[in-house]
Write a protein that holds these residues in place. Sequence first.
Motif, PDB file in Angstrom:
ATOM      1  N   THR A   1       0.838  -1.195   0.000  1.00 56.35           N
ATOM      2  CA  THR A   1       0.000   0.000   0.000  1.00 56.35           C
ATOM      3  C   THR A   1       0.873   1.245   0.000  1.00 56.35           C
ATOM      4  OG1 THR A   1      -0.087   0.167   2.423  1.00 56.35           O
ATOM      5  CG2 THR A   1      -1.724  -1.249   1.347  1.00 56.35           C
ATOM      6  N   LYS A   2       0.226   2.386  -0.103  1.00 59.72           N
ATOM      7  CA  LYS A   2       0.951   3.651  -0.061  1.00 59.72           C
ATOM      8  C   LYS A   2       1.672   3.811   1.275  1.00 59.72           C
ATOM      9  CE  LYS A   2       0.304   8.662  -0.431  1.00 59.72           C
ATOM     10  NZ  LYS A   2      -0.695   9.748  -0.639  1.00 59.72           N
ATOM     11  N   ASP A   3       1.014   3.411   2.367  1.00 58.23           N
ATOM     12  CA  ASP A   3       1.626   3.531   3.692  1.00 58.23           C
ATOM     13  C   ASP A   3       2.638   2.430   3.976  1.00 58.23           C
ATOM     14  OD1 ASP A   3       0.226   5.868   4.592  1.00 58.23           O
ATOM     15  OD2 ASP A   3      -1.561   4.635   4.865  1.00 58.23           O
ATOM     16  N   ALA A   4       2.482   1.292   3.316  1.00 58.16           N
ATOM     17  CA  ALA A   4       3.402   0.168   3.518  1.00 58.16           C
ATOM     18  C   ALA A   4       3.778  -0.427   2.167  1.00 58.16           C
ATOM     19  CB  ALA A   4       2.760  -0.891   4.406  1.00 58.16           C
TER      20      ALA A   4
ATOM     21  N   LYS B   1      -4.721  -2.890   6.746  1.00 61.77           N
ATOM     22  CA  LYS B   1      -3.910  -1.981   5.939  1.00 61.77           C
ATOM     23  C   LYS B   1      -4.198  -0.523   6.277  1.00 61.77           C
ATOM     24  CE  LYS B   1      -7.042  -2.051   1.919  1.00 61.77           C
ATOM     25  NZ  LYS B   1      -7.471  -0.649   2.016  1.00 61.77           N
ATOM     26  N   ASP B   2      -5.403  -0.237   6.736  1.00 58.31           N
ATOM     27  CA  ASP B   2      -5.751   1.110   7.177  1.00 58.31           C
ATOM     28  C   ASP B   2      -5.618   1.265   8.684  1.00 58.31           C
ATOM     29  OD1 ASP B   2      -6.522   1.909   4.534  1.00 58.31           O
ATOM     30  OD2 ASP B   2      -8.407   0.827   4.817  1.00 58.31           O
TER      31      ASP B   2
ATOM     32  N   PRO C   1      -1.635   1.782  10.256  1.00 58.44           N
ATOM     33  CA  PRO C   1      -1.059   3.137  10.154  1.00 58.44           C
ATOM     34  C   PRO C   1      -1.764   4.150  11.059  1.00 58.44           C
ATOM     35  CG  PRO C   1      -1.295   2.176   7.972  1.00 58.44           C
ATOM     36  CD  PRO C   1      -2.008   1.257   8.923  1.00 58.44           C
ATOM     37  N   LYS C   2      -3.090   4.070  11.138  1.00 61.68           N
ATOM     38  CA  LYS C   2      -3.827   5.000  11.993  1.00 61.68           C
ATOM     39  C   LYS C   2      -3.506   4.761  13.463  1.00 61.68           C
ATOM     40  CE  LYS C   2      -7.780   5.672   8.885  1.00 61.68           C
ATOM     41  NZ  LYS C   2      -9.247   5.499   8.721  1.00 61.68           N
TER      42      LYS C   2
ATOM     43  N   GLU D   1      -0.146   6.216  14.310  1.00 52.15           N
ATOM     44  CA  GLU D   1      -0.182   7.682  14.301  1.00 52.15           C
ATOM     45  C   GLU D   1      -0.996   8.260  15.455  1.00 52.15           C
ATOM     46  OE1 GLU D   1       1.515   9.790  12.378  1.00 52.15           O
ATOM     47  OE2 GLU D   1       2.532   8.012  11.571  1.00 52.15           O
TER      48      GLU D   1
END
Length: 536
Positions: free
Chosen positions: A46-49, A412-413, A416-417, A420
Amino acid sequence: MNRKTLVLSATFGLLAPVLAGCGGSDGGSDGGDPIVVGTTDQYEATKDAPAPLDPAAAYDVGIWNILRQTVQTLMYVPRGGGAPVPEAASSCGFTDRENQSFRCKLREGLKFSNGDPVTAEDVKFSFQRALSIKDASGVYALLSNIDTMETNGDSEVIFHLKASDATFPYKLTTPVAGIVSPKLYSANKVRDGFDVDGSGPYTFKGEVKDNTLVKATFTKNPNYKGDLKVLNDKVEMRSFEDADAMGKALDSDDIDVMTRAMSPEQVQAMLKKPKDGIELTEMPGLEIRFLGFDTSAPNAKEKAVRQAIAYAVDRGELISKVYSGMAEPLYSLIPSSVATHTNSFFNKYGDRDLAKATSTLNNAGIEAPVKLTLHYTTDHYGSGTQKEFEVLRDQLNSSGLFDVSIKGEEWKDYRPKQIEGEYEVYGMGWFPDFPDPENYIVPFLDKDNTIGSPYVNSTLRGQLIPQSRREADRSAATKTFGEIQNIVADDVPVLPLWQGKTYVAAREDIAGVEWAVNPASELQLWELRRGSVDPT
């Protein structure tokens, strides 16, 4: 169904598996067809990983299950547990009484899978890149006690540590300490995509669809030189959307082994009525589940709120409604099967005491009901997670002290959240990185912790954790770990809920399952073979 009684050692590394159901068939060694292993772990770029398989970024048991087959480490924990022994190294050990200087000598003839020699400089490079990249996953923290590294010729590397650390040999067994080639891996950034290369027992080839790894093929590495005995030529690992789909694949003979994570319903069904030709293996679990709190958030920053939640949760009801037979209550971050465990949360809170929960909030001047959202991941820890959080929500709301809603998101979402700090209260699971009680403490409480917790306790970080690391005899750290657990129970930066068992189902012609999946749900695919005769 014949069941064996399992006796747990007080030492982490001496846990043994139990077999349930029919025994394996007689036969010879591994045949020509690959052994096919199923999993519900999802592997997505993914974009974050963007680099899910880079050892410098990966910090997830599912991904580590790929890396452990392909990327070699200096040491490893042997079959059956115990202290680490050399793997890529021929010898390793501390050279001082303070446990601050550690020296390893590489095996002769060590090669990457492409045939290039593995040198001490490659080892130094691999460690340094993880520390330089400092990935948001926090996995680099396992190596952060390294001060400097030096090499002596092509075969010797010396680690100088910032502080005493008797657990350092265990950290050398983790994939972040895996050896990679400077030709294939950048010194300062992660390797995007699904390529992974090393000097481990297997080479790797992935089948990718829509940025998701759907099948991984592990082929015996002809250049491998190490301590592991590889008992098969090829293993395929296939990723399934859920446990039901994985179970159907086992029933239809599309896969040979069903691993993490079987559903509670599947396990109960197999225990009550064994399936012909399929054997269920049960192992004492080292997985834990807990609630994490953002101690800087509006409501969770109040210790009285966290303590009131600890009083209001009923672990027994949670397990009976969701994980019957697959879990047991957990009253510390350190599981009961691990040496140094104490029931600190039970000693302080008991089981569901609403009167004390009420007085805790009242004494702190906090008006009820306290509004909270509990966050959980829908696809990472198994099919029971949603129901688990529904039960937790109902328990807290029925107390009259809380107004709780729940919200689930894909991993996947979610991850990261969570890192953070977007969640005030969230659910997490943990499989140990290495067999020492420290690994149930430091990842959540020390600086650069893996859950991104803002909680800081100067006694823990400045005194007790460093003190526990100085003890080469780990049993001598029991008192220190007891103090740590009591502080955690009082402050409640996390709330332990339960520890699980590990179950694996396999076709009866597959042997070695009891060693191929250990109690931490780590795959050791080199142990699998067709037939019941152990060639070792």
